[in-house]
Each structure stands twice: as structure tokens, then as C-alpha cells.
Scaffold this motif. Sequence first.
Motif, short mmCIF file in Angstrom:
data_model
loop_
_atom_site.label_atom_id
_atom_site.label_comp_id
_atom_site.label_asym_id
_atom_site.label_seq_id
_atom_site.Cartn_x
_atom_site.Cartn_y
_atom_site.Cartn_z
N GLY A 121 -1.75 -11.41 6.46
CA GLY A 121 -1.35 -10.00 6.94
C GLY A 121 0.25 -9.88 6.85
O GLY A 121 0.80 -9.01 6.08
N ARG A 122 1.03 -11.11 6.76
CA ARG A 122 2.66 -10.91 6.77
C ARG A 122 2.93 -10.34 5.33
O ARG A 122 4.09 -10.06 5.12
CB ARG A 122 3.10 -12.24 6.89
CG ARG A 122 3.06 -13.43 6.32
CD ARG A 122 3.48 -14.77 6.84
NE ARG A 122 2.97 -15.66 6.14
CZ ARG A 122 3.13 -16.18 4.64
NH1 ARG A 122 3.69 -15.49 4.04
NH2 ARG A 122 2.37 -17.10 4.12
N LYS A 123 1.88 -10.75 4.27
CA LYS A 123 2.59 -10.33 2.90
C LYS A 123 2.13 -8.74 2.51
O LYS A 123 2.53 -8.49 1.40
CB LYS A 123 1.82 -11.25 1.93
CG LYS A 123 2.45 -12.60 1.86
CD LYS A 123 1.73 -13.35 0.64
CE LYS A 123 2.21 -14.70 0.40
NZ LYS A 123 1.66 -15.49 -0.65
N ILE A 124 1.32 -8.28 3.55
CA ILE A 124 1.01 -6.84 3.40
C ILE A 124 1.94 -5.81 3.90
O ILE A 124 2.32 -5.84 5.01
CB ILE A 124 -0.29 -6.57 3.85
CG1 ILE A 124 -1.45 -7.66 3.30
CG2 ILE A 124 -0.81 -5.01 3.65
CD1 ILE A 124 -2.65 -7.67 3.79
N ILE A 165 -8.60 -4.57 4.94
CA ILE A 165 -9.28 -4.60 3.68
C ILE A 165 -8.72 -5.45 2.81
O ILE A 165 -9.22 -6.02 2.03
CB ILE A 165 -9.55 -3.21 3.40
CG1 ILE A 165 -10.45 -2.21 4.16
CG2 ILE A 165 -9.80 -3.08 1.89
CD1 ILE A 165 -10.47 -0.88 4.12
N ILE A 166 -7.24 -5.20 2.58
CA ILE A 166 -6.64 -5.96 1.66
C ILE A 166 -6.62 -7.44 1.97
O ILE A 166 -6.78 -8.32 1.09
CB ILE A 166 -5.04 -5.38 1.40
CG1 ILE A 166 -5.02 -4.03 1.05
CG2 ILE A 166 -4.08 -6.40 0.68
CD1 ILE A 166 -3.67 -3.22 1.21
N ALA A 167 -6.40 -7.86 3.20
CA ALA A 167 -6.43 -9.20 3.56
C ALA A 167 -7.84 -9.97 3.00
O ALA A 167 -7.98 -10.95 2.73
CB ALA A 167 -6.21 -9.33 4.94
N SER A 168 -8.95 -9.16 3.59
CA SER A 168 -10.20 -9.78 3.21
C SER A 168 -10.73 -9.80 1.75
O SER A 168 -11.00 -10.83 1.29
CB SER A 168 -11.36 -9.10 4.02
OG SER A 168 -11.48 -7.80 3.64
N PHE A 208 0.94 -1.11 -0.16
CA PHE A 208 -0.13 -0.09 -0.04
C PHE A 208 1.08 1.39 0.05
O PHE A 208 2.12 1.16 0.74
CB PHE A 208 -0.86 -0.06 1.22
CG PHE A 208 -2.02 0.96 1.06
CD1 PHE A 208 -3.30 0.68 0.32
CD2 PHE A 208 -2.16 2.18 2.14
CE1 PHE A 208 -4.29 1.76 0.11
CE2 PHE A 208 -3.14 2.93 1.64
CZ PHE A 208 -3.97 2.76 1.00
N TYR A 209 0.50 2.44 -0.52
CA TYR A 209 1.32 3.40 -0.87
C TYR A 209 1.29 4.53 0.16
O TYR A 209 1.97 5.49 -0.22
CB TYR A 209 0.81 4.09 -2.18
CG TYR A 209 -0.39 5.25 -1.94
CD1 TYR A 209 -1.33 4.69 -1.10
CD2 TYR A 209 -0.23 6.28 -2.60
CE1 TYR A 209 -2.50 5.58 -1.05
CE2 TYR A 209 -1.56 7.35 -2.23
CZ TYR A 209 -2.53 6.86 -1.59
OH TYR A 209 -3.50 7.77 -1.24
N GLU A 210 0.99 4.41 1.11
CA GLU A 210 1.23 5.06 2.52
C GLU A 210 0.95 4.45 3.64
O GLU A 210 0.58 3.14 3.90
CB GLU A 210 0.41 6.44 2.56
CG GLU A 210 -0.99 6.05 2.31
CD GLU A 210 -1.86 7.63 2.39
OE1 GLU A 210 -1.36 8.39 1.99
OE2 GLU A 210 -3.06 7.70 2.73
N LYS A 211 1.41 5.01 4.85
CA LYS A 211 1.35 4.26 6.02
C LYS A 211 -0.02 4.82 6.79
O LYS A 211 0.30 6.10 7.42
CB LYS A 211 2.68 4.20 6.97
CG LYS A 211 3.69 3.65 6.27
CD LYS A 211 5.00 3.76 7.37
CE LYS A 211 6.01 2.72 6.56
NZ LYS A 211 7.28 2.61 6.95
N PRO A 212 -0.97 4.16 6.92
CA PRO A 212 -2.30 4.62 7.51
C PRO A 212 -1.78 5.16 8.98
O PRO A 212 -2.77 6.15 9.36
CB PRO A 212 -2.97 3.52 7.65
CG PRO A 212 -2.69 2.69 6.42
CD PRO A 212 -1.24 2.90 6.33
#
Length: 601
Positions: free
Chosen positions: A117-120, A108-111, A65-69
Motif C-alpha cells: 500500500g505504501r507504494k500506491i 484493488i491495485i494492491a491485490s 492512480f489518476y484521481e483521489k477516490p
Amino acid sequence: MRILGISAHYHDSAAALVDGGVPVCAVQEERLSRRKNDAAFPLLAIEWCLERAGLEPEQLDAVVFYEKPMLKFERILTMALRGFPRTWRSFPRAMKNSLGEKLWVKGIIASHLGVPGRKILFTEHHQAHAAAAFLTAPTRAAAILTADGVGEWATLTLGRGGVRADGGTEIAALREIRFPHSLGMLYSTFTAWLGFPVNEGEYKVMGLAAYGRPSMAAEVRKVLLRTPDGGIALDLSYFDYHLSARSSYSTKLLEAFGAARDPWDPIDLSTDRGRHYADVAASVQRVLEDTLVDLTSALRAETRLPDLCLGGGVALNGCANARILRESGFERVFVPPAPGDAGCALGAALYADRVHFANPWREVPDHPFWGPEAQPAELVRLATEDGLPCERHPEPELLARVANELCAGRIVGWVDGECELGPRALGHRSILAAPHSSEVRDRLNRDIKFREEFRPFAPVTTVEAAGRYFDLPPGGLRLARFMSGVFPVRPEWRSALAAVTHVDGSARLQALEREMAPRLYALLEAYGRRTGIPVLLNTSFNIAGEPIVNRALEGYSTFRRCGIDLLVAGPFVMTRRASARPAPLEEEIACSQSAAASGAV
Ligand SMILES: [Fe+2]
């Protein structure tokens, strides 16, 4: 290694896929959802990227993801606390945005994708901008400047990128300017004051600036201050954006520059009020340019590198880019086709590949065509259903026919191959027209683009011919590759190129290399053979308020709804009934004669 990059939730969401260190594909969500600047989580774009690459989500090695939420959330929380109690109105809305989709991106990405999660992974926003600029440029060492409205905290970074002897890549920020001090927010605030939509209307400010004089530059310099260390700071008393979600400027700014323009009021440049708007636009543009020239000159002195990569939405400002090239001392300036947030999807994936996973540097193909491919056969079906003439031509005849039609003043929709990534049509999704007459420009504005008269159209020409018509500094051809610089039209060609010459004699040129878009290049040659001038007007294939067309279907729909005379997709040419006949010979002859009379042979 297969890496999916995602940008989302601010504006212009996108997805990109990198495999083995090289982009496979990338597309903005808006091109698929058909909602301009779509900021939603880019499910359609992700789905298309995976399908295009023939991958299932579980085959991905990482999703970036392109930023750190969390950093972004921290910024919103900190600013709200600093501004309390003035921020109490905007705080709940900001919290809702952050606590909604923005903060829970990992979930959101995981679901959606079913990846663990470790790949995100997450890059910082300006790391993604820097990577999108540096890792797509044909250079192995460059200074990097990124500037936009805001990411997490950074609004402008100065840094450098390089490839080590062992093939590893380094991207380092030397310093950064942090929210609320922001060149992008300064420009966006005046965009809002001028009554244009923020994040979309910045082009209009630059277009309007050419009509004005920078007579208010001293006033703007009171708003944008220079700091002793060579940085910038805004006088925050002119702004409200850090305190309120409702308005970006304060009453002090209104006192200094006058009442804001109502978006529904037309800008009439024959009135004092209209000229004042143009003068303010020119003043803000001047101060932005001067500031960027100063920052990049200092960066050149510090890094001593000949190459500069520019990223972030501010890098869409072609006038500023051209001045940086001319005045900063850098020999080459690279701006990617998508320097804004859409390009961050590709930047984030490349950053993860080169920096996080430390994969070896790879050269990235130097073109913008990463999106879905047009399916011209769709056109035949649609035309047949609607009973419209649709003809198939062998390539030489097709180019001759289209060149003749352009010569006769007809406007052509041009759909070829893969869609561009980024806001500009660079040869695959274009509306093309003869560049000679201002009547064609006015017809395009009135019947097709439905937009303000003060916005200029851009020319495209071949790299070989560019210097003849345009005054390009050394390095100008590179900046013109993706239409990233505004340059003077040579005075002797301004009347012959009236439709693409802005009021100040400038043009946002694309200089095309044959290998990048061979069919458009061949069309330029064919047009040049007829008129002596291998230049065409090139504007994005869309109607105001709509995204650039993606599939042939959308090209067809746009063609049906506006005044385009001819639609070309692959080998097919579709015409309106009224203009189905070939271009009249007399007009062709007249066109060639006028070109010959102007000395263009
Ligand atoms: Fe950005």
C-alpha cells in the motif's frame, strides 16, 4: 525510478509506464480488450506495460492512480445531501459505484499487482490532466488550462507549470471551477439532448455544428452564465445530472430548446427539425468557444507566458483550440495526443515522478506512439490460411504501389509500428484514401465506417506543404501535429480536397513531420509526386463502435469485414481478389492530368 500510472473506472481506462522520468509505453485498455471505451480496471494494459518494460510488479517504485477516490466519494455524498429529497433515486446507484470498485482502488491495485500500500499514490484528476498536457509538451514554462466533465470536484482548472533553475518542476492551479458547474457537462448535456452517446458523441456535435447557424447562442448563454470574477456558472435549473443518474437535462431545457432527438431518428438537414438540431449544436459550440477564448485570454494576461497547454476532454474540440490559438494571445498551444482520461495514466505517472518524487525535469519524446507494435508476420500467416494474396515488397516499390492504388481511388488500411495513445490515428493505425472526391468520402462512410454523413474526414499532409493548402495562423503547425485544430482549407483547394473539406470549408488537419512517422511521410511524398498534391484522407483504422485496431490480426479482421481494398502492414500488402491487380495505367494518367489541369504541379 519506475512508475506505473493507471486511469480507470470512468471511461477509457489506460496504463502507462515511466522509467527514469521518460515514458516507456502506454496503452488504453480498449485496444487490448477490444471493448470500445473500456472503463474496467486496466489489467490487460498493466500486464502489457510490465511485459513491454520487462518488469515484475515488485520492481515498481510506485503505482499512481489518476484521481483521489475519497474526494470523488465526498463529492457524490455532498451533492446527494444537497439535493435531497430529489436525489434519493440516484443516490443508491452513485453509492454503489463509489463503494464498489471506485472507492477501494488501493485494495484493488494492491491485490492485483501485489505491491504494498505504501507504494500506491493518488493524484487529483485535474493534476493528472495538467501533467499529461504540460509534462509531454516541448516547453519549460506554460500556462495550463484543463477542462472536462468532472473529476473529483474540479471541472476546469487554470494554472501554470514551470521548470526551476535547479531542474525541479512545479505545476500549480491558480483557480478552479467546481462541480456541478462544468463546461464539459454543458457540452455533454447537449450531446445527450441531440441523441448522441455521452463521452463518445461530442465529436458529432462539433461536426453537426458546421451545418448550423448559432442562432440559439443567446439561449445557451442563459444556461452558461459568466460570474463577476471571470469564471463560469451553469443555471442549474436547466439540468438534472447533479440530482439524477437518469437524465442530464431538466424540463426547463426542453422548454427552451425543444424535444430531445430520439437516437434512432436520422438527422435530416433538409427539414426544419434537422436544421434546428444543427443550429443548437452550432450555438453550443459558439458559446463553448467564446468562453474558452475569454478564459484563456485572461490567463495569458495574468501569466504573460507565450505557451499554453490544454488538457481534459474539452481539449479534443479542435474548433475551440484553433480559436484559442488565434484569439487568446498565446503564441503556441500544446494539446497532447490523449488529452482525455486515457492520457491521465501517463499524466499521473509523470506527475508522481516530477512533483511527488521531485525528480529532475526530462524532455519527453514528442510523439503519440506508445502502444503495442504491430506484428506484420501475423498477416502472412492469416492470409496464407485464408488463401488471400499477400505480397512482400521492398520499401520503394511498396510506397510506389500504395501511392498508385490510392491514386486509382482505392482505400488503404495502414498498420505501421506502435499503436497511438489517444483517440486519433496519427500515422500508425490509419485508413487512407485520396482526398479529392466526395465519392470516396461517401464510400468510406457507407461501406467502411458505417457512420453519419455529416461527420467530416481529416486530411494529413507534410509540415512543409501544409501552408499551401490550409490557412494556418502562426503556431498552427504545432496544433496540427496531433490533429488538435480545425483550420480553413484555402478556397482554391476546396474542390481538389473535397473528401476532407467540411461543409464550412474547414478541415481537422494533421501536419506530419518526417521524423514522427517516416513511412507515412514517404507515402505522402510518393502520392504528391503522382498527383501534385501531397495530401491524403486519414481516418482511424476501425469500424464504428469498435476500438482502433491494435495488432495486425485486428487490422486483418477489419479488412475482411468492410470495404477496405488494400491492407498494408510493414512490408506486406494484402489485397482483395477483385482488386489484386495493379492500378490501371489509364487511371493513373487521368489522375495526374487532372492534378496538372488544376495547377497542382
Ligand atoms: Fe477527465
